[in-house]
Motif scaffolding. Sequence first.
Motif, short mmCIF file in Angstrom:
data_model
loop_
_atom_site.label_atom_id
_atom_site.label_comp_id
_atom_site.label_asym_id
_atom_site.label_seq_id
_atom_site.Cartn_x
_atom_site.Cartn_y
_atom_site.Cartn_z
N GLU A 55 0.82 -1.19 0.09
CA GLU A 55 0.12 0.09 0.09
C GLU A 55 0.91 1.13 0.02
OE1 GLU A 55 -2.80 -0.62 3.26
OE2 GLU A 55 -4.25 -1.23 1.90
N ALA A 56 2.18 1.17 0.35
CA ALA A 56 2.81 2.44 0.27
C ALA A 56 3.59 2.58 -1.09
CB ALA A 56 4.07 2.09 1.14
N LEU A 57 3.19 1.58 -1.97
CA LEU A 57 3.72 1.83 -3.34
C LEU A 57 2.77 2.57 -4.20
CD1 LEU A 57 6.04 0.66 -5.62
CD2 LEU A 57 4.43 -1.08 -6.01
N SER A 58 3.18 3.34 -5.24
CA SER A 58 2.31 3.97 -6.25
C SER A 58 2.62 3.82 -7.57
CB SER A 58 2.09 5.35 -5.88
OG SER A 58 2.98 6.03 -6.33
N LEU A 59 1.97 3.73 -8.49
CA LEU A 59 2.40 3.69 -9.76
C LEU A 59 2.93 4.87 -10.50
CD1 LEU A 59 -0.78 2.08 -11.89
CD2 LEU A 59 0.99 1.08 -10.59
N ARG A 60 2.99 5.89 -9.81
CA ARG A 60 3.65 7.21 -10.23
C ARG A 60 5.12 7.09 -9.54
NH1 ARG A 60 -0.34 11.92 -8.35
NH2 ARG A 60 -0.72 10.52 -6.89
N ALA A 61 5.03 6.52 -8.42
CA ALA A 61 6.42 6.40 -7.78
C ALA A 61 7.47 5.70 -8.48
CB ALA A 61 6.31 5.64 -6.34
N VAL A 62 6.56 4.50 -8.94
CA VAL A 62 7.53 3.51 -10.02
C VAL A 62 7.93 4.21 -11.10
CG1 VAL A 62 7.21 1.39 -11.42
CG2 VAL A 62 6.42 1.54 -9.05
N ALA A 63 6.86 4.92 -11.84
CA ALA A 63 7.16 5.80 -12.95
C ALA A 63 8.55 6.73 -12.99
CB ALA A 63 6.13 6.48 -13.42
N ARG A 64 8.37 7.54 -11.58
CA ARG A 64 9.43 8.48 -11.41
C ARG A 64 10.61 7.85 -11.27
NH1 ARG A 64 5.90 10.86 -7.56
NH2 ARG A 64 7.36 9.95 -5.99
N GLU A 65 10.85 6.53 -10.68
CA GLU A 65 11.87 5.70 -10.51
C GLU A 65 12.43 5.24 -11.83
OE1 GLU A 65 14.88 4.13 -7.78
OE2 GLU A 65 13.10 5.50 -7.38
N ILE A 66 11.95 5.11 -12.58
CA ILE A 66 12.42 4.71 -14.01
C ILE A 66 12.67 5.78 -15.04
CG2 ILE A 66 11.68 3.38 -16.13
CD1 ILE A 66 9.76 1.52 -14.43
N GLY A 67 11.72 6.87 -14.71
CA GLY A 67 12.06 8.32 -15.53
C GLY A 67 11.11 8.10 -16.71
N ILE A 68 9.77 7.67 -16.56
CA ILE A 68 8.91 7.61 -17.57
C ILE A 68 7.80 8.18 -16.93
CG2 ILE A 68 9.59 5.58 -18.61
CD1 ILE A 68 7.49 3.86 -17.30
N ALA A 69 6.63 8.72 -17.98
CA ALA A 69 5.43 9.09 -17.67
C ALA A 69 4.56 8.27 -16.80
CB ALA A 69 4.69 9.78 -18.55
N ALA A 70 3.81 8.49 -15.89
CA ALA A 70 2.90 7.67 -15.28
C ALA A 70 1.83 6.89 -16.27
CB ALA A 70 2.13 8.44 -14.18
N THR A 71 1.33 7.55 -17.36
CA THR A 71 0.57 7.07 -18.19
C THR A 71 1.14 5.72 -18.86
OG1 THR A 71 1.50 8.54 -19.84
CG2 THR A 71 -0.49 9.06 -18.66
N SER A 72 2.71 5.62 -18.87
CA SER A 72 3.05 4.61 -19.55
C SER A 72 3.19 3.11 -18.68
CB SER A 72 4.81 4.61 -19.73
OG SER A 72 4.80 6.03 -20.80
N VAL A 73 3.05 3.32 -17.40
CA VAL A 73 2.86 2.37 -16.48
C VAL A 73 1.34 1.80 -16.62
CG1 VAL A 73 2.85 1.59 -14.03
CG2 VAL A 73 4.58 3.26 -14.98
N TYR A 74 0.48 2.71 -16.82
CA TYR A 74 -0.84 2.50 -16.86
C TYR A 74 -1.34 1.50 -18.24
CZ TYR A 74 -2.65 5.02 -12.93
OH TYR A 74 -2.69 5.30 -11.47
N ILE A 75 -0.39 1.78 -19.26
CA ILE A 75 -0.70 1.38 -20.40
C ILE A 75 -0.39 -0.33 -20.34
CG2 ILE A 75 0.49 0.55 -22.82
CD1 ILE A 75 1.14 3.48 -22.95
N HIS A 76 0.40 -0.77 -19.26
CA HIS A 76 0.81 -2.02 -18.98
C HIS A 76 -0.01 -2.71 -17.81
CE1 HIS A 76 4.28 -2.34 -21.93
NE2 HIS A 76 4.28 -1.18 -21.41
#
Length: 207
Positions: free
Chosen positions: A42-63
Amino acid sequence: MDATPSTRTGARGRNPRGQGERLREEIVSTALRLLEELGDDEALSLRAVAREIGIAATSVYIHFADRDALVLAALERCHGDLLGAVDRAEASAADPVARLRARTLVLGAWAHQHPGLYKVLHESTLNRRTGMPFKRNFSIGTTAAVQRCMDAGLAPADDAAAVSLDLRAAVHGTVSMRVNQPDAPWPPLEEQIDRFLSKLVGVRPAS
Protein backbone atom coordinates in the motif's frame (compact mmCIF):
# COMPACT_ATOMS: atom_id res chain seq x y z
CA MET A 1 1.27 11.43 -1.55
CA ASP A 2 3.63 9.04 -3.32
CA ALA A 3 5.95 6.99 -1.14
CA THR A 4 9.29 5.96 -2.57
CA PRO A 5 12.68 5.59 -0.90
CA SER A 6 14.58 7.12 -3.77
CA THR A 7 13.90 9.14 -6.91
CA ARG A 8 16.02 9.39 -10.01
CA THR A 9 16.20 12.62 -11.94
CA GLY A 10 16.10 12.97 -15.67
CA ALA A 11 13.62 11.67 -18.22
CA ARG A 12 13.93 8.35 -19.91
CA GLY A 13 13.80 8.18 -23.67
CA ARG A 14 10.93 6.36 -25.32
CA ASN A 15 11.53 2.68 -26.02
CA PRO A 16 11.91 1.86 -29.71
CA ARG A 17 8.88 0.38 -31.42
CA GLY A 18 8.34 -3.26 -30.47
CA GLN A 19 10.03 -2.98 -27.07
CA GLY A 20 6.90 -2.58 -24.96
CA GLU A 21 7.55 -5.90 -23.27
CA ARG A 22 11.00 -4.70 -22.27
CA LEU A 23 9.46 -1.66 -20.57
CA ARG A 24 6.92 -3.88 -18.83
CA GLU A 25 9.74 -6.02 -17.42
CA GLU A 26 11.55 -2.90 -16.23
CA ILE A 27 8.39 -1.70 -14.51
CA VAL A 28 8.03 -5.04 -12.74
CA SER A 29 11.72 -5.08 -11.71
CA THR A 30 11.45 -1.54 -10.33
CA ALA A 31 8.28 -2.41 -8.42
CA LEU A 32 10.03 -5.41 -6.90
CA ARG A 33 12.95 -3.29 -5.74
CA LEU A 34 10.65 -0.68 -4.20
CA LEU A 35 8.45 -3.31 -2.55
CA GLU A 36 11.57 -4.85 -1.02
CA GLU A 37 12.55 -1.48 0.44
CA LEU A 38 9.03 -0.53 1.56
CA GLY A 39 7.81 -3.92 2.79
CA ASP A 40 4.24 -2.72 2.17
CA ASP A 41 2.27 -2.88 -1.06
CA GLU A 42 0.00 0.00 0.00
CA ALA A 43 3.03 2.30 0.29
CA LEU A 44 3.75 1.80 -3.42
CA SER A 45 2.20 3.91 -6.16
CA LEU A 46 2.35 3.64 -9.93
CA ARG A 47 3.56 7.23 -10.11
CA ALA A 48 6.43 6.41 -7.77
CA VAL A 49 7.44 3.50 -10.02
CA ALA A 50 7.23 5.76 -13.07
CA ARG A 51 9.40 8.42 -11.43
CA GLU A 52 12.00 5.83 -10.45
CA ILE A 53 12.30 4.66 -14.06
CA GLY A 54 12.00 8.15 -15.55
CA ILE A 55 8.82 7.67 -17.56
CA ALA A 56 5.35 9.19 -17.53
CA ALA A 57 2.80 7.55 -15.22
CA THR A 58 0.60 6.93 -18.25
CA SER A 59 3.26 4.55 -19.58
CA VAL A 60 2.77 2.36 -16.51
CA TYR A 61 -1.01 2.38 -16.92
CA ILE A 62 -0.61 1.06 -20.44
CA HIS A 63 0.73 -2.18 -18.92
CA PHE A 64 -1.04 -2.32 -15.55
CA ALA A 65 -4.57 -1.20 -14.79
CA ASP A 66 -3.84 -0.40 -11.15
CA ARG A 67 -1.37 -0.89 -8.33
CA ASP A 68 -2.71 -4.32 -7.37
CA ALA A 69 -2.17 -5.61 -10.90
CA LEU A 70 1.45 -4.43 -10.85
CA VAL A 71 2.13 -5.82 -7.37
CA LEU A 72 0.64 -9.19 -8.35
CA ALA A 73 2.83 -9.34 -11.46
CA ALA A 74 5.89 -8.49 -9.36
CA LEU A 75 5.05 -11.09 -6.70
CA GLU A 76 4.41 -13.76 -9.31
CA ARG A 77 7.86 -13.13 -10.76
CA CYS A 78 9.65 -13.24 -7.40
CA HIS A 79 7.70 -16.36 -6.42
CA GLY A 80 8.79 -17.97 -9.68
CA ASP A 81 12.40 -17.10 -8.84
CA LEU A 82 11.92 -18.67 -5.40
CA LEU A 83 10.58 -21.87 -6.95
CA GLY A 84 13.58 -21.96 -9.27
CA ALA A 85 15.89 -21.77 -6.25
CA VAL A 86 13.88 -24.57 -4.60
CA ASP A 87 14.23 -26.76 -7.69
CA ARG A 88 17.98 -26.25 -7.76
CA ALA A 89 18.30 -27.04 -4.06
CA GLU A 90 16.27 -30.23 -4.42
CA ALA A 91 18.24 -31.33 -7.46
CA SER A 92 21.48 -31.22 -5.45
CA ALA A 93 20.08 -33.30 -2.55
CA ALA A 94 20.75 -37.01 -2.26
CA ASP A 95 17.48 -38.53 -1.05
CA PRO A 96 13.81 -37.61 -0.40
CA VAL A 97 14.45 -36.39 3.15
CA ALA A 98 17.38 -34.25 2.07
CA ARG A 99 15.28 -32.82 -0.75
CA LEU A 100 12.43 -31.94 1.61
CA ARG A 101 14.88 -30.34 4.02
CA ALA A 102 16.58 -28.41 1.21
CA ARG A 103 13.36 -26.93 -0.16
CA THR A 104 12.27 -25.93 3.34
CA LEU A 105 15.56 -24.22 4.11
CA VAL A 106 15.41 -22.26 0.85
CA LEU A 107 12.25 -20.50 2.00
CA GLY A 108 13.92 -19.44 5.24
CA ALA A 109 17.05 -18.22 3.46
CA TRP A 110 14.99 -16.32 0.86
CA ALA A 111 12.90 -14.60 3.55
CA HIS A 112 16.08 -13.59 5.40
CA GLN A 113 17.49 -12.06 2.21
CA HIS A 114 14.18 -10.44 1.13
CA PRO A 115 12.20 -9.56 4.28
CA GLY A 116 10.27 -6.79 2.54
CA LEU A 117 9.11 -9.04 -0.28
CA TYR A 118 8.25 -11.79 2.19
CA LYS A 119 5.97 -9.39 4.07
CA VAL A 120 4.21 -8.30 0.89
CA LEU A 121 3.93 -11.86 -0.42
CA HIS A 122 2.54 -13.39 2.76
CA GLU A 123 1.47 -10.67 5.22
CA SER A 124 0.13 -7.77 3.15
CA THR A 125 -3.49 -6.67 2.85
CA LEU A 126 -3.28 -7.71 -0.79
CA ASN A 127 -3.59 -11.30 0.41
CA ARG A 128 -7.04 -10.48 1.74
CA ARG A 129 -8.14 -8.49 -1.30
CA THR A 130 -7.21 -10.88 -4.05
CA GLY A 131 -6.08 -14.43 -4.70
CA MET A 132 -2.52 -15.45 -5.50
CA PRO A 133 -2.99 -18.82 -7.20
CA PHE A 134 0.71 -19.02 -8.12
CA LYS A 135 1.51 -19.57 -4.43
CA ARG A 136 -0.18 -22.96 -4.60
CA ASN A 137 2.78 -24.29 -6.55
CA PHE A 138 4.94 -24.17 -3.44
CA SER A 139 2.41 -26.04 -1.32
CA ILE A 140 1.87 -28.64 -4.04
CA GLY A 141 5.62 -29.18 -4.27
CA THR A 142 5.97 -29.56 -0.50
CA THR A 143 3.14 -32.10 -0.36
CA ALA A 144 4.81 -34.08 -3.14
CA ALA A 145 8.14 -33.94 -1.27
CA VAL A 146 6.50 -35.22 1.91
CA GLN A 147 4.80 -37.99 -0.04
CA ARG A 148 8.13 -39.09 -1.51
CA CYS A 149 9.53 -39.46 2.00
CA MET A 150 6.55 -41.64 2.95
CA ASP A 151 6.76 -43.72 -0.23
CA ALA A 152 10.45 -44.38 0.43
CA GLY A 153 9.72 -45.56 3.97
CA LEU A 154 11.63 -42.61 5.43
CA ALA A 155 8.54 -41.14 7.13
CA PRO A 156 5.45 -42.81 8.62
CA ALA A 157 2.56 -43.30 6.21
CA ASP A 158 0.01 -40.53 6.73
CA ASP A 159 -2.04 -37.90 4.90
CA ALA A 160 0.75 -36.11 3.04
CA ALA A 161 -1.37 -33.00 2.40
CA ALA A 162 -2.19 -32.61 6.12
CA VAL A 163 1.41 -33.20 7.16
CA SER A 164 2.60 -30.73 4.53
CA LEU A 165 0.17 -28.10 5.82
CA ASP A 166 1.42 -28.56 9.40
CA LEU A 167 5.01 -28.27 8.21
CA ARG A 168 4.38 -25.16 6.14
CA ALA A 169 2.47 -23.52 9.00
CA ALA A 170 5.38 -24.14 11.37
CA VAL A 171 7.99 -22.93 8.89
CA HIS A 172 6.07 -19.78 7.95
CA GLY A 173 5.52 -19.11 11.64
CA THR A 174 9.21 -19.10 12.46
CA VAL A 175 10.13 -17.29 9.24
CA SER A 176 7.57 -14.55 9.91
CA MET A 177 8.73 -14.14 13.51
CA ARG A 178 12.35 -13.94 12.38
CA VAL A 179 11.45 -11.27 9.81
CA ASN A 180 9.41 -9.21 12.27
CA GLN A 181 11.55 -9.80 15.38
CA PRO A 182 15.08 -9.96 13.95
CA ASP A 183 16.76 -9.12 17.27
CA ALA A 184 15.26 -12.05 19.18
CA PRO A 185 17.74 -14.77 20.27
CA TRP A 186 16.87 -17.17 17.46
CA PRO A 187 18.52 -20.58 17.22
CA PRO A 188 19.99 -21.49 13.83
CA LEU A 189 17.18 -21.97 11.32
CA GLU A 190 18.59 -25.37 10.36
CA GLU A 191 18.05 -26.61 13.90
CA GLN A 192 14.42 -25.52 13.94
CA ILE A 193 13.76 -27.00 10.52
CA ASP A 194 15.22 -30.33 11.62
CA ARG A 195 12.94 -30.34 14.68
CA PHE A 196 9.92 -29.60 12.50
CA LEU A 197 10.84 -32.39 10.11
CA SER A 198 11.33 -34.82 12.98
CA LYS A 199 8.22 -33.92 14.96
CA LEU A 200 5.77 -33.10 12.16
CA VAL A 201 6.88 -35.36 9.30
CA GLY A 202 8.50 -38.11 11.35
CA VAL A 203 11.82 -38.24 9.53
CA ARG A 204 15.15 -38.72 11.26
CA PRO A 205 17.01 -35.54 12.13
CA ALA A 206 19.87 -34.62 9.85
CA SER A 207 23.17 -36.11 10.98
